[in-house]
Enzyme design. Structure first.
Site, short mmCIF file in Angstrom:
data_model
loop_
_atom_site.label_atom_id
_atom_site.label_comp_id
_atom_site.label_asym_id
_atom_site.label_seq_id
_atom_site.Cartn_x
_atom_site.Cartn_y
_atom_site.Cartn_z
N GLY A 108 -35.33 10.40 120.23
CA GLY A 108 -34.46 11.05 119.27
C GLY A 108 -33.14 11.48 119.87
O GLY A 108 -32.69 10.93 120.88
N CYS A 129 -35.93 5.96 120.85
CA CYS A 129 -36.76 5.23 121.79
C CYS A 129 -38.19 5.19 121.30
O CYS A 129 -38.50 5.58 120.18
CB CYS A 129 -36.72 5.91 123.17
N ASP A 152 -28.75 14.33 126.74
CA ASP A 152 -29.48 15.42 126.10
C ASP A 152 -30.89 15.54 126.65
O ASP A 152 -31.53 16.59 126.54
CB ASP A 152 -29.50 15.26 124.58
N ILE A 199 -28.30 5.37 124.22
CA ILE A 199 -27.29 5.82 123.27
C ILE A 199 -26.29 6.77 123.93
O ILE A 199 -25.07 6.64 123.75
CB ILE A 199 -27.94 6.54 122.06
N ARG A 252 -36.66 2.55 126.29
CA ARG A 252 -35.37 3.21 126.08
C ARG A 252 -34.39 2.36 125.27
O ARG A 252 -34.17 1.18 125.57
CB ARG A 252 -34.71 3.56 127.42
N GLY A 292 -27.28 8.44 104.24
CA GLY A 292 -27.19 9.54 103.28
C GLY A 292 -28.53 10.08 102.85
O GLY A 292 -28.64 10.73 101.80
#
Length: 615
Positions: free
Chosen positions: A74, A2, A98, A51, A48, A363
């Site tokens: 995050g 966000c 979270d 997720i 926002r 990666g």
């Protein structure tokens, strides 16, 4: 993923809304702000990108138990485990996010809550009882955090331009411009404005609203003294790394939205894709970029890996006109001068990946942790050169400098540095900085300590230094801005702090032996993908700008960087840069890097720097 915002400055609602609209691309699902505290002196705002727990109950600013208010950017990947522990301690939860777990963890653990989080994050908590802001940035700086503190007021945001908007007390930093010209980015904690700083990676802070005092501290760092050394066998280390990476990938696959994988066909992204296919029963979506120019198209290798892993693979063809439009809009998303040209293909990849998924695993960080860059290989030659008596090297350099050959003059420059450390730093900045007009010491940075000590061998010190500098300042900045420009969340399993700490503890030979770079990471990969697919030279992620500057983009470059325009760009030798442009256009010398840096700086000054004094 966000955009966060907060301030104690008394902006009106229209101004606050405009600030949040400026970073709406970071989170288009919900724009919201609230006032808190006595006399509503605290403003918290949020863009926002939903997720986890897509319900509006998890919108931010988030209030928990009427004690704390939070804005958070995050993901906390281990939030479910933390939540179980907190429930056992009597905490109650009303969401499956979270976000709520961060609030409860702060109430239980205080400032040390950050030590419990495995994730990428930048957050600020307003503690009503203590009348403080408590905030933190993740260990390796994946998420940005800009702040302004003038001794009285405090303002913060995910994007520098948000803090910049309506702030009349800013000045452009001549030091930051000089650092940018040397490093290609502006190192933490500096920003392009003297008055706005970046919170360092692995740091937390407290802003006391009663006293207006700001204090910052380190809560995590790499073991640069080499005290934690792995004692087991190589085979056991391969198994430990395999297990740790599997868990890191599994944690990052969790989302309430579609997830995919960036797949370049190289070792790092291939091992992530391979482990992802082992961690889910659904068909994994993978994405790569295709360039038509000879020497730049690596998509065939990504296709080979995708075929073996049987992924749902998508190849994105690079369109010249699309790439050009991203160059023109570059500073809108990057906010301050940033010259890693691979940001453009990263943006193209993110733009088209977002059409299929909302989260993508990458990666990133394999090269830093496992000694994978080309420069680590040739630094061996630098060690040999530095072993030759310095007076002999100076004689050799003076002879080679008589040549007009770019290659021989480069070798001459390398010979003139006293140590292999100095050679490496010169490579990471500029072997010939004569075109930069500044008295700023661009090596006067805290991160130099990770290189300039004798606790580890040269390769480990370079690896440590790159983790603390190049990874944070360049790679993580590039990926965050490139993906968030299109509201795509990027997650990097190799940046899991457990993987980084384990890699730092390993003997150098486990990572780099003979000519075999990323040795242990490759052994994990070869469990899942045949070795012969990777029997080829390592390649980077780039676009054919060097050629485009002489062809399709030639008129654009010559117009933007005319002699008249160059004279108005600070901290450069305009006549020398003009000569470099001429050499590049004639094909006598590849000056692309310098041209791109100056072009990006001019673009930023034109779009964001007008009206600000340069100090």
């Amino acid at each position: 993923m966000c955009g966060i915002y907060g301030s104690t400055i008394a902006y009106n609602n229209s101004q606050i809304n405009e600030k949040l609209e400026r970073s709406n691309f970071r989170g288009p699902d919900k724009l919201k702000f609230d006032h808190f505290g006595d006399d509503n002196q605290v403003i918290f705002g949020h863009n926002r990108l939903a997720i986890i727990d897509l319900d509006e109950r998890s919108n931010q600013p988030f209030t928990y138990q009427e004690k704390v208010h939070l804005v958070f950017n995050g993901e906390i990947y281990n939030f479910k485990d933390i939540k179980i522990t907190l429930i056992e301690k009597g905490y109650k939860f009303n969401t499956t996010s979270d976000t709520e777990v961060i609030c409860a963890a702060y109430l239980e653990y205080g400032e040390s809550c950050v030590n419990h989080f495995n994730g990428m994050f930048a957050f600020v908590i307003y503690d009503k009882i203590k009348n403080i802001f408590f905030g933190a940035r993740d260990r390796l700086g994946q998420k940005p955090f800009y702040y302004y503190h003038n001794g009285k007021n405090f303002e913060f945001a995910s994007q520098l331009s948000v803090v910049q908007l309506y702030n009349q007390n800013l000045s452009i930093s001549k030091k930051a411009i000089s650092l940018y010209l040397a490093w290609g980015n502006i190192p933490d904690p500096y920003s392009i404005f003297n008055e706005i700083k970046k919170l360092r990676a692995g740091h937390s802070f407290v802003f006391n609203l009663s006293t207006t005092e700001f204090t910052e501290k380190t809560y995590w760092d790499i073991d640069y003294k080499g005290e934690n050394k792995y004692k087991g066998s190589f085979e056991d280390a391969v198994n430990i790394l395999d297990h740790t990476l599997k868990d890191a990938v599994k944690l990052r696959l969790f989302a309430d939205v579609p997830v995919g994988i960036f797949l370049s066909g190289g070792v790092d992204s291939s091992v992530i894709a391979a482990l992802a296919t082992k961690s889910t029963n659904s068909k994994v979506k993978t994405f790569s970029v295709k360039f038509n120019e000879k020497g730049f198209d690596e998509s065939i290798y990504a296709q080979q890996v995708a075929d073996h892993l049987q992924t749902d693979h998508h190849v994105i063809e690079c369109n010249y006109e699309e790439g050009k439009s991203l160059i023109i809009d570059f500073c809108h998303y990057y906010d301050e001068p940033f010259s890693d040209s691979s940001a453009i293909p990263s943006m193209l990849l993110a733009k088209h990946t977002r059409e299929k998924v909302t989260v993508a695993l990458s990666g990133d960080a394999g090269d830093e942790s496992f000694i994978g860059y080309h420069r680590y290989n040739w630094i061996k030659k630098g060690q040999l050169i530095s072993s030759v008596p310095f007076f002999l090297r100076k004689i050799g350099a003076s002879i080679l400098n008589l040549s007009s050959s770019y290659r021989l003059q480069t070798i001459a420059k390398i010979l003139s540095y006293k140590t292999a450390d100095d050679i490496y730093l010169a490579n990471m900045t500029h072997l010939n900085p004569s075109w930069i007009k500044s008295d700023v010491d661009y090596l006067d940075l805290d991160e130099i300590k990770y290189l300039k000590h004798k606790n580890k061998n040269l390769f480990e010190r370079i690896s440590d230094f790159d983790l603390k500098s190049y990874l944070v300042w360049d790679i993580n900045t590039k990926v965050d801005r490139a993906t968030m420009a299109f509201s795509l969340e990027a997650r990097a399993p190799l940046l899991d702090y457990r993987v980084v700490e384990f890699a730092r503890s390993l003997p150098t030979s486990f990572k780099f032996k003979g000519k075999n770079q990323k040795r242990i990471l490759k052994e994990v990969l070869y469990k899942y993908v045949p070795k012969h697919i990777f029997d080829r030279p390592k390649s980077g992620f780039s676009m054919p700008f060097s050629e485009w500057f002489k062809t399709d983009l030639k008129d654009y470059v010559l117009s933007e960087l005319s002699d008249e325009n160059l004279e108005h760009i600070p901290c450069i030798d305009a006549k020398l840069v003009s000569l470099y442009i001429k050499e590049h256009m004639e094909g006598s010398w590849n000056r692309f890097t310098i041209i791109w840096q100056v072009l990006v700086l001019k673009q930023w000054l034109d779009n964001n720097g007008k009206g600000y004094p340069i100090k």
